[in-house]
Design a protein around this motif. Structure first.
Motif, PDB file in Angstrom:
ATOM      1  N   THR A 329     -10.037   4.536  -0.050  1.00 38.05           N
ATOM      2  CA  THR A 329      -9.022   3.667  -0.664  1.00 38.05           C
ATOM      3  C   THR A 329      -7.638   4.264  -0.420  1.00 38.05           C
ATOM      4  OG1 THR A 329      -9.158   4.828  -2.786  1.00 38.05           O
ATOM      5  CG2 THR A 329     -10.646   2.948  -2.468  1.00 38.05           C
ATOM      6  N   SER A 330      -6.681   3.488  -0.732  1.00 39.24           N
ATOM      7  CA  SER A 330      -5.293   3.945  -0.529  1.00 39.24           C
ATOM      8  C   SER A 330      -4.853   4.939  -1.594  1.00 39.24           C
ATOM      9  CB  SER A 330      -4.342   2.730  -0.543  1.00 39.24           C
ATOM     10  OG  SER A 330      -4.463   2.023  -1.766  1.00 39.24           O
ATOM     11  N   TRP A 331      -5.693   5.201  -2.607  1.00 31.27           N
ATOM     12  CA  TRP A 331      -5.314   6.119  -3.685  1.00 31.27           C
ATOM     13  C   TRP A 331      -5.947   7.491  -3.515  1.00 31.27           C
ATOM     14  CZ3 TRP A 331      -1.607   4.302  -6.730  1.00 31.27           C
ATOM     15  CH2 TRP A 331      -1.443   2.919  -6.830  1.00 31.27           C
ATOM     16  N   THR A 333      -6.310  11.340  -2.664  1.00 34.76           N
ATOM     17  CA  THR A 333      -5.403  12.488  -2.655  1.00 34.76           C
ATOM     18  C   THR A 333      -5.605  13.284  -1.374  1.00 34.76           C
ATOM     19  OG1 THR A 333      -7.024  13.877  -3.792  1.00 34.76           O
ATOM     20  CG2 THR A 333      -5.507  12.599  -5.160  1.00 34.76           C
TER      21      THR A 333
END
Length: 413
Positions: A329-331, A333
């Motif tokens: 996902t784009s989240w 880390t």
């Protein structure tokens, strides 16, 4: 005096009477003895006559029986003569199809080591080792009617069938045997490899070997306590006649899933094959295992307190002994991206092992037309032979890897 004189006069007469009586008795006994002898003589005479009569009758019967047998033999000889004369006029039937085994006896025997490796995918030393290990299960004896297929030829034609995606007829014509014989040899070879070599080559590592595998993944990819990489590939098969299930869509095809755990050296130490299922290239991997016993085996190896685990793709079900990458996902880390990168690099071990497996044994690349049970045995046999070749350090040629490798069940090539 008178009484004494009377007794003296009677005594001679009594003696005379007794002597006369004894004489008569002796004559009577003599007549009886003579009569008995006459009866015995007459009886012996009758027996001799009767024996002679029976001997004459038996001789006549033997002669008549002999005449009958001779007549019967003459009759059978005449019938056989006419039967054979009629049969000889016909063209005899061919019960053995003429074939030439020049390729195996002359061409293959003159192969160099490179040519032998190119055709049979194993070195000559590994081939000899296979023949020696499987001799009790594959050795056959000649019969009165025909010669058996030699052991080396049985092993060679099976390796050729596994190494090339060809049908039984092609192998039969090349090795000068029948199509049914090729099918039987392949099935018997796979059964023997699974019974004899699989318990020796595809085994769960012990504690010391698990420590070595974990050290390899730690030093190579920075992942601690990793003891293997899990991956799955598809082997396309034809629909069995008794299979009632229908494809969910037009793009689905029937395949068997091979699920294997690979160590750091690219060798399989756990194998699982599933029943035929409908799969689709456009869909991802379904969250299921190839067999129910796989999770039990992994629990026995990894346990709950050992801290060991194996690497898998995101399509596998979540388990505490299975380490999967984070969801893309784009989240994510930076640590998660590094973690995914490490897992992806470690997963290349399984991809490389499957590439070498399908490159050496090309029968796994295309749809297999054999029955489902034989296909499963062939898949396990190819995995066992892969471990044997890797263990013996047999050469792997780069051209064996096809440009378009078969898709794995998790969507990767």
């Amino acid at each position: 005096m008178e009484a004494a004189d009377l007794c003296a006069g009677l005594f001679p007469s009594v003696v005379a009477w007794c002597r006369a009586r004894q004489f008569q008795d002796n004559q009577t006994e003599a007549r009886r003895k003579k009569r008995r002898l006459q009866l015995l003589a007459a009886r012996r005479l009758r027996l001799r006559k009767l024996q002679g009569t029976w001997m004459r009758r038996g001789k006549v019967c033997k002669q008549s029986r002999l005449h009958r047998l001779c007549a019967h033999e003459k009759w059978m000889t005449a019938i056989t003569h006419h039967f054979l004369r009629d049969r000889m006029r016909r063209r005899p039937k061919v019960w053995l199809y003429p074939r030439t085994s020049d390729w195996w006896e002359n061409t293959a025997s003159a192969f160099t080591d490179d040519q032998w490796l190119q055709h049979f995918r194993v070195s000559r030393e590994t081939f000899s080792h296979l023949c020696m290990m499987l001799k009790p299960q594959l050795k056959r004896q000649d019969t009165t009617y025909r010669l058996c297929i030699p052991l080396q030829k049985r092993v060679a034609l099976t390796l050729y069938k596994l190494a090339y995606p060809c049908d039984y007829k092609t192998v039969a014509e090349l090795f000068a045997v029948g199509v049914a014989s090729v099918c039987r040899c392949v099935h018997e070879f796979c059964t023997a490899v699974i019974e004899v070599l699989k318990p020796q080559l595809v085994v769960t590592p012990n504690d010391s070997e698990l420590v070595k595998i974990a050290d390899f993944f730690l030093h190579s990819y920075g992942i601690p306590q990793c003891i293997g990489v899990l991956d799955t590939m598809q082997i396309t098969v034809i629909k069995p006649p008794h299979y009632q299930s229908e494809p969910p869509n037009r793009e689905s095809y029937l395949a068997i899933l091979l699920q294997a755990v690979v160590d750091g050296n690219g060798m399989f130490w756990d194998l699982s094959t599933s029943c035929p299922t409908w799969v689709n290239d456009s869909c991802g991997l379904q969250e299921s295992w190839a067999c129910e016993g796989f999770t039990i085996r992994m629990l026995n190896v990894c346990g709950t307190d050992s801290g060991r685990f194996i690497l898998g793709d995101e399509g596998y079900p979540s388990q505490h002994w299975l380490l999967k990458p984070c969801t893309n996902t784009s989240w994510m880390t930076a640590e998660q991206e590094v973690f995914n990168s490490q897992i992806s690099q470690a997963h290349s071990v399984a991809q490389h092992a499957f590439e070498r497996l399908t490159g050496r044994w090309r029968c796994l690349n295309k749809r297999n037309d054999c029955s489902v049970e034989i296909v499963k045995d062939m898949v396990e046999t190819c995995c066992v032979l892969h471990n044997l070749c890797e263990k013996n350090k047999d050469m792997f040629l780069p051209e064996w890897i096809s440009r378009e490798p078969p898709p794995t069940a998790n969507g990767k090539s």
